[in-house]
Design an enzyme around this catalytic site. Structure first.
Site, PDB file in Angstrom:
ATOM      1  CG  ASN A 178      -2.026  -1.049   1.088  1.00  0.00           C
ATOM      2  OD1 ASN A 178      -2.588  -1.260   0.028  1.00  0.00           O
ATOM      3  ND2 ASN A 178      -2.297  -1.749   2.180  1.00  0.00           N
TER       4      ASN A 178
ATOM      5  CG  ASP B 168      -7.988  -7.628  -6.120  1.00  0.00           C
ATOM      6  OD1 ASP B 168      -7.149  -8.550  -6.056  1.00  0.00           O
ATOM      7  OD2 ASP B 168      -8.274  -6.916  -5.129  1.00  0.00           O
TER       8      ASP B 168
END
Length: 218
Positions: A123, A212
């Site tokens: 992230n 994803d």
């Protein structure tokens, strides 16, 4: 003696000369512990409660990929870790700076796991350079060694993401991995890269593995 205008010019030149050095030594945000808000705090407090509930032999620390053991991975977790006094300390969306804050505010208080499995940093990829993300991961490892000196650490390489090897975020993660692998000390900290297990021979990441191209399917 320099005239006033000359003094200002000298001062300006001195400041401009010092600025690059200051920027080089500036501490990246990846190593500055910070919390998040809203639902994150509820999840954080849940992890604190887990730490208070009793024996923890294994703790897994990370982001949504780790938290995913409670979703897509719940059956596998129960099968392999259900009897191992294992604790999930993953929070979706976390970056290194958020994990650092959690480690200082209760997530590991009162426990002495035999092993801590750590994977974090994906992230950070959009906003941080690999060296800065690696600095955050290094800070996490050092904090765990400080707070849990008897706990061994399994540091996982950041998993591959994106469909192809040319994906810029995957390349950033790979660059981070090349740095953090040096944290392996042959004793208390072990580094392990299992990323190639998810990839085709061409380096392509299948949506059957990560729907994803980031989070694992069951």
């Amino acid at each position: 003696m320099p005239r006033p205008a000359s003094r200002w010019l000298l001062l300006a030149l001195l400041i401009s000369a010092l600025l690059p050095a200051a920027q080089v030594w500036a501490e990246p945000d990846t190593v500055k512990p910070v919390p998040r808000e809203a639902g994150w705090m509820k999840r954080f407090e849940l992890i604190n409660e887990r730490a208070k509930q009793g024996q923890v032999d294994l703790i897994m620390i990370g982001d949504s990929i780790t938290q995913g053991w409670e979703g897509n991975g719940k059956d596998v977790w129960q099968n392999y870790y259900g009897s191992r006094h294992a604790m999930n300390a993953g929070i979706g969306g976390d970056r290194t700076q958020h994990v650092l804050w959690r480690l200082d505010h209760g997530n590991i208080d009162g426990i002495t796991p035999k092993l801590a499995v750590v994977m974090i940093g994906t992230n950070n990829a959009r906003d941080n350079e690999p060296k800065d993300t690696a600095a955050g991961i290094t800070a996490i490892v050092h904090k765990l060694r400080e707070k849990l000196p008897k706990t061994k650490i399994l540091l996982l390489a950041i998993f591959p993401r994106g469909e192809t090897p040319n994906d810029p975020l995957r390349q950033k993660n790979q660059a981070v991995n090349q740095i953090i692998k040096n944290l392996d000390d042959g004793s208390m900290v072990s580094y392990l890269d299992i990323g190639d297990k998810f990839l085709e021979s061409s380096g392509t990441l299948s949506r059957e593995i990560m729907k994803d191209l980031l989070h694992l399917t069951p």
